[in-house]
Scaffold this motif. Structure first.
Motif, PDB file in Angstrom:
ATOM      1  N   ASN A 188      55.942  56.469  50.188  1.00  0.00           N
ATOM      2  CA  ASN A 188      57.392  56.530  49.978  1.00  0.00           C
ATOM      3  C   ASN A 188      57.942  57.492  51.015  1.00  0.00           C
ATOM      4  OD1 ASN A 188      59.998  56.288  48.796  1.00  0.00           O
ATOM      5  ND2 ASN A 188      59.622  58.114  47.551  1.00  0.00           N
ATOM      6  N   ASP A 189      58.476  56.959  52.099  1.00  0.00           N
ATOM      7  CA  ASP A 189      58.877  57.808  53.216  1.00  0.00           C
ATOM      8  C   ASP A 189      60.150  58.574  52.887  1.00  0.00           C
ATOM      9  OD1 ASP A 189      58.431  58.764  55.806  1.00  0.00           O
ATOM     10  OD2 ASP A 189      59.938  57.419  56.633  1.00  0.00           O
ATOM     11  N   THR A 212      50.101  58.959  49.368  1.00  0.00           N
ATOM     12  CA  THR A 212      50.432  58.762  50.773  1.00  0.00           C
ATOM     13  C   THR A 212      49.356  59.350  51.662  1.00  0.00           C
ATOM     14  OG1 THR A 212      52.252  58.924  52.369  1.00  0.00           O
ATOM     15  CG2 THR A 212      51.717  60.920  51.131  1.00  0.00           C
ATOM     16  N   SER A 223      56.868  62.126  47.415  1.00  0.00           N
ATOM     17  CA  SER A 223      55.559  61.519  47.656  1.00  0.00           C
ATOM     18  C   SER A 223      54.660  61.690  46.441  1.00  0.00           C
ATOM     19  CB  SER A 223      54.889  62.173  48.875  1.00  0.00           C
ATOM     20  OG  SER A 223      55.565  61.847  50.067  1.00  0.00           O
ATOM     21  N   SER A 224      53.950  60.628  46.116  1.00  0.00           N
ATOM     22  CA  SER A 224      52.956  60.716  45.048  1.00  0.00           C
ATOM     23  C   SER A 224      51.638  60.075  45.455  1.00  0.00           C
ATOM     24  CB  SER A 224      53.465  60.054  43.761  1.00  0.00           C
ATOM     25  OG  SER A 224      53.674  58.668  43.960  1.00  0.00           O
ATOM     26  N   TYR A 255      50.738  51.471  47.286  1.00  0.00           N
ATOM     27  CA  TYR A 255      49.939  52.259  48.233  1.00  0.00           C
ATOM     28  C   TYR A 255      48.488  51.790  48.200  1.00  0.00           C
ATOM     29  CZ  TYR A 255      46.972  56.078  49.836  1.00  0.00           C
ATOM     30  OH  TYR A 255      45.993  56.803  50.465  1.00  0.00           O
ATOM     31  N   ILE A 290      52.214  55.201  54.309  1.00  0.00           N
ATOM     32  CA  ILE A 290      53.192  56.179  53.850  1.00  0.00           C
ATOM     33  C   ILE A 290      53.809  55.594  52.586  1.00  0.00           C
ATOM     34  CG2 ILE A 290      55.316  57.429  54.370  1.00  0.00           C
ATOM     35  CD1 ILE A 290      53.133  56.113  57.189  1.00  0.00           C
ATOM     36  N   VAL A 332      57.342  66.424  47.352  1.00  0.00           N
ATOM     37  CA  VAL A 332      56.121  65.933  46.719  1.00  0.00           C
ATOM     38  C   VAL A 332      56.286  66.062  45.212  1.00  0.00           C
ATOM     39  CG1 VAL A 332      53.634  66.275  46.453  1.00  0.00           C
ATOM     40  CG2 VAL A 332      54.693  66.580  48.693  1.00  0.00           C
ATOM     41  N   ILE A 341      52.907  62.565  54.927  1.00  0.00           N
ATOM     42  CA  ILE A 341      54.144  62.946  54.254  1.00  0.00           C
ATOM     43  C   ILE A 341      55.286  62.858  55.255  1.00  0.00           C
ATOM     44  CG2 ILE A 341      55.417  64.853  53.193  1.00  0.00           C
ATOM     45  CD1 ILE A 341      52.802  65.714  51.885  1.00  0.00           C
TER      46      ILE A 341
END
Length: 453
Positions: free
Chosen positions: A307-308, A315, A312-313, A292, A305, A355, A318
């Motif tokens: 991790n689509d 981004t 999510s960590s 990212y 994005i 998340v 979301i």
């Protein structure tokens, strides 16, 4: 060249590791699958051109690299036109193997006049560029044609922005396969036709899924006006080799495609593929977070994005993947802005948290980036998340599902699965040959909904 079909540590996207495709995985592709060419170059040549627009400065950043024998002094003449209108004609002295300059325009100051130059899906205005490299005596050393656009993308709190204004995303998931030629487009006309069909169905963009598409597709998206989320094909093992391979190729992808106005987001990971233990494994989380930040470093001008889908960590948007086919359950799950804390804490549409703990991101746009997936085909061995038996039944289900999504103010946009049937995956709005399963006008009406917000 060696291409081991069982090697899961290389970026391979939707290519199956089994001899026959199954579920959502497709036949393997090997060899040269995108166009290559041989070009005769002069001893000194323009190796690359990169454009970066700025609406704040109302200018274009130009970065040029040269290759070959560098004989000083050289000059670079740059002309920019919009239709028949000359915007700039500059000449620069080149003292090394690269040049970086900002080309400023006269800012009209008011939106009505500014809009005459801005690029969007509704008005895809391009700026044509000619770059001429000259020797000291004025002789032409090399010459290239290019294009760019004035457009800006970003996020502001819970909205996606295009040209500094909230813009609702109506995307369709596009695998980029053709029945007669696999991942390779059968012709340039086929690439153009896919862009035209996406627009004809009421979408203003596509999420190119697990494939880095042919640059000619991006060209037509630039010229005809279609947003693109560009997504890296996943590797499926987490090893030092897979990390090195994917990172190296991702850097090359960004370098190749970042000047395309149509690209409005980068997606390095999908659904934790290749990083299956994100909640518990710090190395997996650090990998996602590092890509990212690397992507934001290489291109700070587009959302990333990380991790689509879920987990999510790191981004800027979301993305949620939710294949519940019941419109009323979709409404209940996402019914108001106030449910965001509960949504992130308790809801698991794909069986995973949205998340990761300690990474609360409640003030970023939320996009329903995969949903639908309704299969409709005559084959008995086809696959989908749910099924309709006829085109008319698919029309009714699609219309009701899209009506529910459009009613939900929590979302900054959506991405429907999917554009066209792909091998056994029969959940396209179009058949594999690109004929619609119900009239295009009806698809367009349902896709647009009341999305002018």
């Amino acid at each position: 060249a060696e291409d081991d079909p069982l090697d899961l540590a290389k970026p391979r996207g939707k290519q199956d590791w089994l001899p026959e495709p199954h579920s959502i995985w497709y036949p393997r592709t090997t060899g040269i699958w995108q166009t290559v060419w041989i070009e005769r170059l002069p001893r000194t040549s323009i190796a690359s051109v990169r454009w970066t627009p700025s609406l704040v400065q109302w200018d274009l950043q130009l970065d040029v690299k040269l290759a070959g024998l560098l004989t000083a002094p050289l000059r670079l003449d740059v002309s920019l036109t919009s239709g028949s209108r000359l915007l700039a004609a500059d000449s620069y002295l080149i003292t090394g193997d690269e040049l970086s300059r900002r080309i400023a325009f006269s800012d009209p100051g008011i939106d009505d006049s500014r809009n005459d130059l801005l690029w969007s899906p509704e008005s895809p205005r391009l700026i044509d560029a000619t770059l001429v490299l000259r020797a000291e005596d004025g002789a032409v050393v090399d010459q290239v044609g290019s294009y760019t656009a004035l457009r800006d993308v970003g996020v502001s709190r819970d909205r996606f922005l295009l040209n500094d204004r909230p813009y609702y995303l109506r995307l369709v998931l596009d695998q980029g396969y053709w029945p007669e030629s696999g991942a390779t487009a059968p012709s340039d006309e086929a690439l153009r036709r896919d862009v035209e069909l996406a627009k004809a169905m009421g979408f203003n963009g596509v999420r190119k899924h697990q494939k880095i598409e042919d640059p000619r597709y991006l060209y037509w998206a630039d010229r005809l006006g279609l947003l693109v989320w560009e997504e890296m094909p996943s590797a499926y093992r987490f090893t030092s080799t897979s990390v090195e391979r994917l990172t190296r190729e991702w850097i090359d992808v960004i370098a190749r495609d970042r000047s395309h106005p149509c690209i409005v987001a980068w997606v390095p990971f999908n659904e934790s593929w290749g990083v299956p233990n994100l909640p518990d494994n710090p190395s997996h989380r650090h990998y996602v977070q590092s890509l990212y930040h690397l992507t934001r470093t290489l291109d700070p001008h587009r959302p990333v994005i990380g991790n689509d889908g879920w987990e999510s960590s790191a981004t800027d948007i979301i993305g949620i993947h939710d294949y519940d086919g019941d419109p009323e359950r979709i409404r209940a799950r996402y019914y108001s802005d106030d449910i965001v804390p509960r949504l992130f804490r308790k809801e698991r549409p794909g069986g995973r948290v949205l998340v990761l703990e300690g990474h609360g991101q409640s003030d970023v746009p939320i996009v329903l980036s995969e949903f639908g997936g309704i299969a409709c085909s005559s084959g008995t061995q086809t696959w989908g998340y749910s099924r309709s038996d006829t085109g008319e039944a698919l029309k009714l289900r699609y219309t009701e599902l899209l009506r529910a999504v459009h009613d939900l103010r929590i979302f900054a946009g959506y991405c429907y699965t999917q554009f066209a049937d792909t091998y056994q995956e029969a959940n396209g709005l179009l058949h594999a040959d690109r004929t619609p399963k119900f009239p295009l006008a009806d698809i367009l009406h349902a896709s647009r909904g009341v999305a002018d917000r």
